[in-house]
Design a protein around this motif. Structure first.
Motif, PDB file in Angstrom:
ATOM      1  N   PHE A 100      72.911   7.325  44.467  1.00 53.20           N
ATOM      2  CA  PHE A 100      73.033   6.399  43.349  1.00 53.20           C
ATOM      3  C   PHE A 100      73.649   5.068  43.753  1.00 53.20           C
ATOM      4  N   SER A 101      74.053   4.933  45.006  1.00 56.75           N
ATOM      5  CA  SER A 101      74.674   3.699  45.492  1.00 56.75           C
ATOM      6  C   SER A 101      74.365   3.572  46.977  1.00 56.75           C
ATOM      7  N   ILE A 102      73.686   2.502  47.336  1.00 60.94           N
ATOM      8  CA  ILE A 102      73.345   2.293  48.745  1.00 60.94           C
ATOM      9  C   ILE A 102      74.606   2.078  49.592  1.00 60.94           C
ATOM     10  N   PRO A 103      75.558   1.226  49.151  1.00 57.51           N
ATOM     11  CA  PRO A 103      76.771   1.067  49.971  1.00 57.51           C
ATOM     12  C   PRO A 103      77.531   2.376  50.185  1.00 57.51           C
ATOM     13  N   LEU A 104      77.659   3.192  49.135  1.00 58.37           N
ATOM     14  CA  LEU A 104      78.346   4.486  49.294  1.00 58.37           C
ATOM     15  C   LEU A 104      77.571   5.404  50.239  1.00 58.37           C
ATOM     16  N   ALA A 105      76.255   5.439  50.095  1.00 58.05           N
ATOM     17  CA  ALA A 105      75.426   6.281  50.964  1.00 58.05           C
ATOM     18  C   ALA A 105      75.558   5.850  52.415  1.00 58.05           C
ATOM     19  N   GLU A 106      75.518   4.548  52.671  1.00 60.54           N
ATOM     20  CA  GLU A 106      75.617   4.059  54.054  1.00 60.54           C
ATOM     21  C   GLU A 106      76.996   4.318  54.637  1.00 60.54           C
ATOM     22  N   THR A 107      78.052   4.129  53.832  1.00 57.84           N
ATOM     23  CA  THR A 107      79.409   4.426  54.313  1.00 57.84           C
ATOM     24  C   THR A 107      79.538   5.891  54.686  1.00 57.84           C
ATOM     25  N   PHE A 108      79.023   6.777  53.848  1.00 56.05           N
ATOM     26  CA  PHE A 108      79.153   8.207  54.088  1.00 56.05           C
ATOM     27  C   PHE A 108      78.235   8.685  55.221  1.00 56.05           C
ATOM     28  N   TYR A 109      76.946   8.429  55.090  1.00 56.81           N
ATOM     29  CA  TYR A 109      75.979   9.000  56.038  1.00 56.81           C
ATOM     30  C   TYR A 109      75.931   8.269  57.382  1.00 56.81           C
ATOM     31  N   LEU A 110      76.011   6.947  57.362  1.00 60.96           N
ATOM     32  CA  LEU A 110      75.903   6.193  58.617  1.00 60.96           C
ATOM     33  C   LEU A 110      77.263   6.040  59.295  1.00 60.96           C
ATOM     34  N   ASP A 111      78.231   5.498  58.572  1.00 56.99           N
ATOM     35  CA  ASP A 111      79.537   5.233  59.178  1.00 56.99           C
ATOM     36  C   ASP A 111      80.342   6.507  59.437  1.00 56.99           C
ATOM     37  N   PHE A 112      80.426   7.373  58.433  1.00 61.68           N
ATOM     38  CA  PHE A 112      81.252   8.580  58.565  1.00 61.68           C
ATOM     39  C   PHE A 112      80.564   9.684  59.364  1.00 61.68           C
ATOM     40  N   LEU A 113      79.355  10.077  58.944  1.00 59.21           N
ATOM     41  CA  LEU A 113      78.682  11.200  59.613  1.00 59.21           C
ATOM     42  C   LEU A 113      77.935  10.795  60.883  1.00 59.21           C
ATOM     43  N   GLY A 114      77.720   9.522  61.105  1.00 55.57           N
ATOM     44  CA  GLY A 114      77.108   9.075  62.353  1.00 55.57           C
ATOM     45  C   GLY A 114      75.596   9.126  62.401  1.00 55.57           C
ATOM     46  N   PHE A 115      74.946   9.160  61.243  1.00 58.57           N
ATOM     47  CA  PHE A 115      73.490   9.104  61.215  1.00 58.57           C
ATOM     48  C   PHE A 115      73.041   7.673  61.514  1.00 58.57           C
ATOM     49  N   THR A 116      71.791   7.541  61.906  1.00 63.97           N
ATOM     50  CA  THR A 116      71.159   6.247  62.138  1.00 63.97           C
ATOM     51  C   THR A 116      70.030   6.084  61.133  1.00 63.97           C
ATOM     52  N   LYS A 117      69.922   4.889  60.557  1.00 63.77           N
ATOM     53  CA  LYS A 117      68.823   4.614  59.634  1.00 63.77           C
ATOM     54  C   LYS A 117      67.559   4.394  60.470  1.00 63.77           C
ATOM     55  N   ARG A 118      66.528   5.195  60.219  1.00 63.86           N
ATOM     56  CA  ARG A 118      65.250   5.051  60.921  1.00 63.86           C
ATOM     57  C   ARG A 118      64.346   4.052  60.219  1.00 63.86           C
ATOM     58  N   TRP A 119      64.275   4.156  58.899  1.00 65.71           N
ATOM     59  CA  TRP A 119      63.465   3.219  58.119  1.00 65.71           C
ATOM     60  C   TRP A 119      63.868   3.306  56.658  1.00 65.71           C
ATOM     61  N   GLU A 120      63.457   2.285  55.906  1.00 63.84           N
ATOM     62  CA  GLU A 120      63.667   2.303  54.467  1.00 63.84           C
ATOM     63  C   GLU A 120      62.436   1.690  53.803  1.00 63.84           C
ATOM     64  N   HIS A 121      62.243   2.054  52.526  1.00 64.34           N
ATOM     65  CA  HIS A 121      61.061   1.589  51.803  1.00 64.34           C
ATOM     66  C   HIS A 121      61.406   1.338  50.340  1.00 64.34           C
ATOM     67  N   ARG A 122      60.825   0.284  49.795  1.00 61.05           N
ATOM     68  CA  ARG A 122      60.857  -0.018  48.368  1.00 61.05           C
ATOM     69  C   ARG A 122      59.456  -0.479  47.999  1.00 61.05           C
ATOM     70  N   PHE A 123      58.983  -0.080  46.836  1.00 65.05           N
ATOM     71  CA  PHE A 123      57.675  -0.543  46.372  1.00 65.05           C
ATOM     72  C   PHE A 123      57.704  -2.030  46.011  1.00 65.05           C
ATOM     73  N   ALA A 124      58.878  -2.512  45.626  1.00 65.63           N
ATOM     74  CA  ALA A 124      59.111  -3.924  45.319  1.00 65.63           C
ATOM     75  C   ALA A 124      60.614  -4.155  45.489  1.00 65.63           C
ATOM     76  N   PRO A 125      61.035  -5.427  45.649  1.00 68.62           N
ATOM     77  CA  PRO A 125      62.462  -5.694  45.890  1.00 68.62           C
ATOM     78  C   PRO A 125      63.407  -5.127  44.842  1.00 68.62           C
ATOM     79  N   ASP A 126      62.967  -5.004  43.590  1.00 68.81           N
ATOM     80  CA  ASP A 126      63.847  -4.501  42.535  1.00 68.81           C
ATOM     81  C   ASP A 126      63.637  -3.017  42.246  1.00 68.81           C
ATOM     82  N   MET A 127      62.904  -2.339  43.111  1.00 70.37           N
ATOM     83  CA  MET A 127      62.624  -0.906  42.930  1.00 70.37           C
ATOM     84  C   MET A 127      63.633  -0.065  43.723  1.00 70.37           C
ATOM     85  N   PRO A 128      63.732   1.238  43.406  1.00 74.67           N
ATOM     86  CA  PRO A 128      64.681   2.115  44.099  1.00 74.67           C
ATOM     87  C   PRO A 128      64.387   2.222  45.604  1.00 74.67           C
TER      88      PRO A 128
END
Length: 123
Positions: free
Chosen positions: A13-41
Motif C-alpha cells: 500500500f506504500s512504495i516507500p514503505l515497501a522499498e524500505t522493508f524489502y530492499l533496504d532491510f531484507l536486501g532484495f534487488t528490484k528487477r523491474w517495475e510496471h505501471r499501465f500509466a503514470p497514475d496507475m498502481p
C-alpha cells in the motif's frame, strides 16, 4: 510438461514503505517495475538469490495477511544480518521446530514471510 517454482504476489500500500522493508532491510534487488500509466498502481518484481517475489498495489492482487513459506539455508546468518541493521520495526527471532528453524517476519502490510531452514537427515 514442466512446472517451475511459484512467484508469490504480495499486496503493498506504500512504495516507500515497501522499498524500505524489502530492499533496504531484507536486501532484495528490484528487477523491474510496471505501471499501465503514470497514475496507475505499481507492480514490481524483486529478488534475492533464487527467491523472487512480486509486490503489487493493484486491488485484488494478494490479500494482506498472506503467509509465504521461504525455504533457505543460513537462517542464523540472515537473522544476524537483519539484527545488525538496528531497524526499529523488526528484530526477528528464530524458533526451533521439530523439522528445523523458522524466522517469521511481518512486512508493513501484514504479510508474513516465513524463512525456514529444514534439517536434512542423513541416513
Amino acid at each position: 510438461m514442466h512446472l517451475d517454482h511459484a512467484i508469490p504476489i504480495l499486496r503493498i500500500f506504500s512504495i516507500p514503505l515497501a522499498e524500505t522493508f524489502y530492499l533496504d532491510f531484507l536486501g532484495f534487488t528490484k528487477r523491474w517495475e510496471h505501471r499501465f500509466a503514470p497514475d496507475m498502481p505499481l507492480y514490481m518484481e524483486i529478488a534475492r538469490d533464487n527467491l523472487v517475489l512480486h509486490l503489487s498495489e493493484h486491488f485484488g492482487d494478494g490479500t494482506p495477511g498472506t503467509a509465504v513459506f521461504l525455504p533457505m539455508e543460513g537462517i542464523h546468518a540472515l537473522q544476524q544480518d537483519l539484527i545488525n541493521k538496528n531497524a526499529s520495526f523488526a528484530r526477528p527471532g528464530i524458533t526451533k521446530e521439530s523439522w528445523g528453524f523458522n524466522m517469521n517476519i511481518a512486512d508493513p502490510f501484514g504479510n508474513h514471510l516465513r524463512f525456514c531452514e529444514q534439517h536434512h537427515e542423513h541416513s
